[in-house]
Design a protein around this motif. Structure first.
Motif, PDB file in Angstrom:
ATOM      1  N   THR A   1      46.888  40.430  49.211  1.00 44.98           N
ATOM      2  CA  THR A   1      45.591  41.081  50.035  1.00 44.98           C
ATOM      3  C   THR A   1      46.235  41.971  50.940  1.00 44.98           C
ATOM      4  O   THR A   1      45.444  43.508  51.209  1.00 44.98           O
ATOM      5  CB  THR A   1      45.160  39.903  50.932  1.00 44.98           C
TER       6      THR A   1
ATOM      7  N   GLU B   1      38.541  39.181  49.570  1.00 42.91           N
ATOM      8  CA  GLU B   1      38.836  37.819  49.365  1.00 42.91           C
ATOM      9  C   GLU B   1      38.122  36.861  50.034  1.00 42.91           C
ATOM     10  O   GLU B   1      37.653  35.718  49.461  1.00 42.91           O
ATOM     11  CB  GLU B   1      40.357  37.613  50.120  1.00 42.91           C
TER      12      GLU B   1
ATOM     13  N   ASP C   1      39.575  41.084  45.171  1.00 45.56           N
ATOM     14  CA  ASP C   1      40.792  40.302  45.756  1.00 45.56           C
ATOM     15  C   ASP C   1      40.321  38.867  45.397  1.00 45.56           C
ATOM     16  O   ASP C   1      39.256  38.366  45.590  1.00 45.56           O
ATOM     17  CB  ASP C   1      40.999  40.590  47.278  1.00 45.56           C
ATOM     18  N   GLU C   2      41.435  38.120  44.668  1.00 45.61           N
ATOM     19  CA  GLU C   2      41.140  36.519  44.158  1.00 45.61           C
ATOM     20  C   GLU C   2      39.769  36.500  43.350  1.00 45.61           C
ATOM     21  O   GLU C   2      38.981  36.092  43.714  1.00 45.61           O
ATOM     22  CB  GLU C   2      41.260  35.778  45.403  1.00 45.61           C
TER      23      GLU C   2
HETATM   24 MG   LIG Z   1      45.109  37.107  49.660  1.00 41.84          MG
END
Ligand SMILES: [Mg+2]
Ligand SMILES: Nc1ncnc2c1ncn2[C@@H]1O[C@H](COP(=O)(O)OP(=O)(O)O)[C@@H](O)[C@H]1O
Length: 314
Positions: free
Chosen positions: A52, A90, A166-167
């Motif tokens: 991140t 995220e 992200d993710e």
């Molecule tokens: Mg992360």
């Protein structure tokens, strides 16, 4: 070479007191990242590895301590760079009472998409993320998987050439994961470059062209997925043999090769390729039936642990 993303010795030291209780955290250590245009790049590492932090640096949301980052050649964080990226954070939070279509309309206005184009844009985007039937649903009515697909929709609505997600699949059940991965593969077919992070290797390996493995802020490896798995797997083969006697097992033991019992009389062993023929000859001489010989191939997870082991030896 045209890179969609490039970083040069990116360093991030968090000095804030909040999370690190006063001690500086070296979140990124000379991180060099190169993502080619048109690739699906999986940025993989455990929680706290620095994924991140890297992504926030690329988006200009945090300022790296040193080093450089570029999006399609433009300095990360610049207006020109931001216009080239669709971003899914995220932890995305959407206003729960807003309707799906209306919220996308809001994103259209944010990206200054002309009013006349919005309706078709919204319909097209919702079709891509398989949410057409949810256009009038409230955000609070979406499942977790649908929410993630909505997140992809808001990232792609302005048709940026690069997506940073992200993710991507975290917290989704296997069906929802597959839906998200299918969408990513569709987007690649349309020429989109996709950079995503994940802490779950097994979830994502089958869609990546290229992977980067980050661990404690250090990029341990960046390579085409196939080449990486092949390299970590090494030149070994797995043999499965049947009707194994004690004397056969003793011969493996003599050569310091572990055997694994599959069921009564059936065993497997992993042997160096250079000795493969000798082992097969020995098994035949001992009247064993060799039922399987395959190159050993690690999964991404196996390869990851192997890589960590190697890096800790250094
Ligand atoms: Mg992360
Ligand atoms: N704002 C912050 N202040 C202090 N430390 C932070 C902050 N954000 C992240 N960290 C630390 O930096 C490291 C990398 O975090 P992060 O980039 O979120 O990892 P990942 O996304 O791979 O899980 C972790 O040790 C984390 O605790």
């Amino acid at each position: 070479m045209d890179y969609a993303i490039k970083t040069e010795n990116l360093v991030k030291v968090y000095t804030g007191k909040k999370k690190s209780a006063g001690k500086p955290v070296n979140a990124l250590v000379d991180l060099n990242l190169e993502v080619k245009v048109g690739d699906i790049y999986g940025f993989i590492g455990p929680n706290g590895a620095g994924k991140t932090t890297t992504i926030k640096s690329l988006m200009g949301l945090i300022r790296p301590t040193s080093g450089k980052a570029f999006i399609m050649g433009k300095p990360a964080g610049s207006v020109e760079a931001k216009q080239l990226v669709g971003y899914l954070s995220e932890v995305a939070y959407y206003y729960p009472f807003m309707e799906v279509g209306k919220l996308l309309d809001f994103y259209c206005s944010f990206y200054e998409i002309p009013r006349s184009q919005r309706k078709s844009k919204i319909e097209e985007t919702l079709a891509l993320v398989r949410l057409s039937d949810k256009i009038n649903a409230k955000m609070s009515e979406l499942s977790k998987g649908m929410m993630q697909r909505f997140g992809i929709a808001q990232a792609i609505i302005a048709k940026p050439p690069l997506l940073i997600l992200d993710e991507l699949t975290s917290g989704l059940d296997p069906i929802a994961q597959k839906e998200v991965k299918d969408i990513v593969l569709d987007l690649k077919k349309q020429g989109q470059t996709i950079f995503f992070s994940s802490h779950m290797m097994t979830e994502v390996e089958n869609i990546c062209d290229q992977i980067g493995i980050i661990y404690s802020g250090v990029m341990l490896k960046s390579a085409p997925l196939d080449a990486f798995l092949k390299e970590e797997s090494g030149d070994f083969s797995k043999i499965v043999f049947e009707e194994a006697s004690d004397s056969v097992l003793a011969k493996f033991k003599e050569k310091k090769i572990d055997t694994e019992k599959i069921r009564a009389g059936v065993y497997s062993a992993v042997v160096p390729d250079k000795d493969l023929e000798d082992f097969i000859d020995m098994l035949r001489a001992e009247k064993c039936r060799v039922s399987e010989v395959n190159p050993r191939r690690y999964s991404l997870e196996d390869a990851f642990f192997q890589l960590i082991k190697e890096s800790e030896k250094k």
